[in-house]
Design a protein around this motif. Structure first.
Motif, PDB file in Angstrom:
ATOM      1  N   GLY A 203      43.391 -17.359  71.980  1.00  0.00           N
ATOM      2  CA  GLY A 203      42.875 -16.159  71.309  1.00  0.00           C
ATOM      3  C   GLY A 203      41.390 -16.245  71.027  1.00  0.00           C
ATOM      4  N   ARG A 204      40.789 -15.105  70.785  1.00  0.00           N
ATOM      5  CA  ARG A 204      39.362 -15.059  70.451  1.00  0.00           C
ATOM      6  C   ARG A 204      39.226 -14.595  69.005  1.00  0.00           C
ATOM      7  NH1 ARG A 204      35.187 -15.772  73.714  1.00  0.00           N
ATOM      8  NH2 ARG A 204      33.132 -15.044  73.086  1.00  0.00           N
ATOM      9  N   LEU A 205      38.605 -15.432  68.171  1.00  0.00           N
ATOM     10  CA  LEU A 205      38.517 -15.156  66.737  1.00  0.00           C
ATOM     11  C   LEU A 205      37.120 -14.775  66.269  1.00  0.00           C
ATOM     12  CD1 LEU A 205      40.876 -17.934  65.320  1.00  0.00           C
ATOM     13  CD2 LEU A 205      41.430 -15.672  66.202  1.00  0.00           C
ATOM     14  N   ASP A 208      31.198 -14.213  69.203  1.00  0.00           N
ATOM     15  CA  ASP A 208      30.398 -15.315  69.715  1.00  0.00           C
ATOM     16  C   ASP A 208      31.322 -16.481  70.087  1.00  0.00           C
ATOM     17  OD1 ASP A 208      28.961 -18.080  68.428  1.00  0.00           O
ATOM     18  OD2 ASP A 208      27.819 -16.970  69.933  1.00  0.00           O
ATOM     19  N   GLU A 209      31.141 -17.069  71.279  1.00  0.00           N
ATOM     20  CA  GLU A 209      32.060 -18.106  71.769  1.00  0.00           C
ATOM     21  C   GLU A 209      32.078 -19.337  70.857  1.00  0.00           C
ATOM     22  OE1 GLU A 209      33.080 -20.774  75.755  1.00  0.00           O
ATOM     23  OE2 GLU A 209      31.119 -19.790  75.560  1.00  0.00           O
ATOM     24  N   LEU A 210      30.915 -19.788  70.429  1.00  0.00           N
ATOM     25  CA  LEU A 210      30.860 -20.977  69.578  1.00  0.00           C
ATOM     26  C   LEU A 210      31.566 -20.730  68.245  1.00  0.00           C
ATOM     27  CD1 LEU A 210      29.819 -23.879  69.193  1.00  0.00           C
ATOM     28  CD2 LEU A 210      27.726 -22.904  68.207  1.00  0.00           C
ATOM     29  N   SER A 212      33.849 -18.514  67.642  1.00  0.00           N
ATOM     30  CA  SER A 212      35.272 -18.364  67.912  1.00  0.00           C
ATOM     31  C   SER A 212      35.947 -19.730  68.033  1.00  0.00           C
ATOM     32  CB  SER A 212      35.484 -17.562  69.203  1.00  0.00           C
ATOM     33  OG  SER A 212      36.860 -17.421  69.484  1.00  0.00           O
ATOM     34  N   THR A 213      35.303 -20.664  68.737  1.00  0.00           N
ATOM     35  CA  THR A 213      35.863 -22.011  68.903  1.00  0.00           C
ATOM     36  C   THR A 213      35.951 -22.725  67.557  1.00  0.00           C
ATOM     37  OG1 THR A 213      34.844 -22.106  71.104  1.00  0.00           O
ATOM     38  CG2 THR A 213      35.650 -24.173  70.181  1.00  0.00           C
ATOM     39  N   LYS A 214      34.946 -22.545  66.732  1.00  0.00           N
ATOM     40  CA  LYS A 214      34.984 -23.153  65.392  1.00  0.00           C
ATOM     41  C   LYS A 214      36.143 -22.587  64.577  1.00  0.00           C
ATOM     42  CE  LYS A 214      30.120 -24.450  64.872  1.00  0.00           C
ATOM     43  NZ  LYS A 214      28.930 -24.437  64.011  1.00  0.00           N
ATOM     44  N   ASN A 215      36.320 -21.276  64.634  1.00  0.00           N
ATOM     45  CA  ASN A 215      37.414 -20.648  63.876  1.00  0.00           C
ATOM     46  C   ASN A 215      38.772 -21.133  64.380  1.00  0.00           C
ATOM     47  OD1 ASN A 215      35.520 -19.220  62.434  1.00  0.00           O
ATOM     48  ND2 ASN A 215      35.805 -17.312  63.535  1.00  0.00           N
ATOM     49  N   ILE A 216      38.920 -21.225  65.694  1.00  0.00           N
ATOM     50  CA  ILE A 216      40.175 -21.736  66.263  1.00  0.00           C
ATOM     51  C   ILE A 216      40.396 -23.173  65.819  1.00  0.00           C
ATOM     52  CG2 ILE A 216      41.275 -22.451  68.440  1.00  0.00           C
ATOM     53  CD1 ILE A 216      39.955 -19.916  69.695  1.00  0.00           C
ATOM     54  N   ASN A 253      27.702 -28.232  67.334  1.00  0.00           N
ATOM     55  CA  ASN A 253      26.994 -27.122  67.985  1.00  0.00           C
ATOM     56  C   ASN A 253      27.400 -26.879  69.428  1.00  0.00           C
ATOM     57  OD1 ASN A 253      25.257 -26.401  65.775  1.00  0.00           O
ATOM     58  ND2 ASN A 253      24.191 -28.340  66.138  1.00  0.00           N
ATOM     59  N   THR A 254      28.438 -27.586  69.913  1.00  0.00           N
ATOM     60  CA  THR A 254      28.890 -27.328  71.283  1.00  0.00           C
ATOM     61  C   THR A 254      30.410 -27.176  71.289  1.00  0.00           C
ATOM     62  OG1 THR A 254      29.257 -29.642  71.931  1.00  0.00           O
ATOM     63  CG2 THR A 254      27.020 -28.784  72.168  1.00  0.00           C
TER      64      THR A 254
END
Length: 396
Positions: A203-205, A208-210, A212-216, A253-254
């Protein structure tokens, strides 16, 4: 009701003007913000339009030209008019008046609306004046854009788009297997769940991709912590680790670093449950277990930073130290002091591995007044002096 005091309180709280109207005529006003009092004024037409929004059901919030904010509370044949405040873009007010000729405010900067504060003041005035008590949730629902409806619209749009493009989320069954592995402390099954080949997308949360990844990552770590707690991990450890991993995610940051940390966090929780299961199997071979034993263990875990005495624990449970010592040894096969030392040394290992605290601070934080004595106890436990352990195994 002391209206003068109430209006003065509201004016100071919100740094704006509070007026009381009767038959659309201002009968009383208070403005402790003298600069605003000197420079602000509304036209008669604008005031009339604002007052029309008041009602006895609950407080009303109105925006003027989508910039200024006013609150209204009706009391018998009076209406409180509170404002102006400056609009906060995070909240969309459902009622707005558009007027070219509304009045004047000169060059003074109006206080920015703090939603929690205006809600507090409006509820105070309304609930003092009415038998029916309005709660914050009712006030927010009555005056601000319905975010639930907005979320539902986004859901419908996304669901339709995903079906059109044949896009699906990742496998729910795989997710169950992943978190069941953590709950059971099964390291092999966890790795197998990671390696599964399944259709669907994560899913996308956030846009912004970064982000979203942090939220996931935060979601996964939260779910992993709860799975570990279901597997027997002490909640205090589970919550603290979850906080620490989540804060570390915010620092990264990545996408690659975040993904690696998520996997490491899941593995850490699984290992902790695995160790607990091993310990449980050993303890189950002993005739077990008096409820006081669990209370002693929990008390020790919560007080690792203290120089605990057995007498303190005995006093807490209203028994004698000798009785408590004998009971604990009978049920666990070790003395309270030995268990206490063991738990402190396990925690010391974690601090030496992952924290940047000096050894002297770690020693004192665990209740040891002598660093050399702490070093001796730690070496007996781990086979290494604290400085050697930190150098060999610590994370850079």
């Amino acid at each position: 009701m002391n209206l003068t005091y109430l209006m003065a309180y509201a004016s100071r709280k919100l740094h704006t003007k509070i007026s009381l109207y009767q038959n659309e005529q201002e009968s009383q006003s208070v403005c402790k913000n003298l600069e605003l009092a000197e420079q602000f004024g509304l036209t008669e037409e604008c005031t009339e339009k604002l007052l029309r929004y008041s009602n006895k059901v609950g407080p009303t919030i109105v925006s003027l030209n989508e910039y200024y904010v006013f609150g209204l509370v009706e009391h018998e044949n009076h209406i409180f008019l509170i404002g102006p405040l400056e609009m906060n873009d995070e909240y969309k007010i459902t009622r707005n008046i558009c007027m070219e000729d509304w009045g004047h405010i000169s060059t003074y900067r109006v206080p920015t609306m703090v939603v929690s504060e205006i809600v507090e003041v409006l509820l105070l005035i309304h609930n003092l004046a009415h038998e029916h008590e309005v709660i914050p949730e009712e006030l927010l629902a009555h005056n601000f854009e319905d975010h639930l409806q907005s979320a539902k619209k986004n859901y419908v749009d996304k669901f339709f788009h995903d079906r059109e493009s044949d896009a699906w989320h990742n496998s729910y069954q795989q997710e169950i297997r992943e978190f069941d592995s953590i709950m059971n402390g099964d390291i092999l099954k966890l790795k197998e769940s990671w390696a599964e080949d399944y259709g669907g997308e994560v899913g996308r949360l956030a846009s912004d991709e970064l982000r979203s990844t942090k939220n996931i990552g935060i979601v996964v770590i939260t779910l992993a912590s709860r799975a570990a707690m279901r597997g027997g991990l002490h909640p205090e450890i589970g919550y603290s680790l979850s906080d620490a991993f989540s804060l570390e995610i915010e620092r990264l940051n990545t996408v690659e670093d975040i993904t690696r940390l998520i996997r490491n966090a899941e593995m850490e929780y699984t290992l902790l449950v695995h160790e607990l299961a091993k310990k449980s199997r050993i303890q189950s071979s002993i005739s077990y277990a008096h409820p006081y034993v669990n209370k002693i263990q929990e008390f020790i875990l919560k007080n690792l930073h203290k120089d605990l005495q057995i007498g303190e624990i005995a006093e807490l449970l209203s028994v004698t130290p000798n009785y408590l010592s004998a009971l604990f040894r009978k049920n666990t096969g070790k003395t309270i002091q030995a268990y206490m030392t063991e738990e402190k040394m396990k925690y010391a290992e974690q601090l030496l591995l992952y924290s940047e605290r000096p050894i002297s601070e770690i020693s004192s934080s665990l209740g040891y007044s002598s660093q050399s004595y702490f070093g001796k106890v730690f070496k007996n436990f781990s086979g290494y002096a604290p400085s050697e352990y930190k150098m060999r195994f610590g994370k850079s």
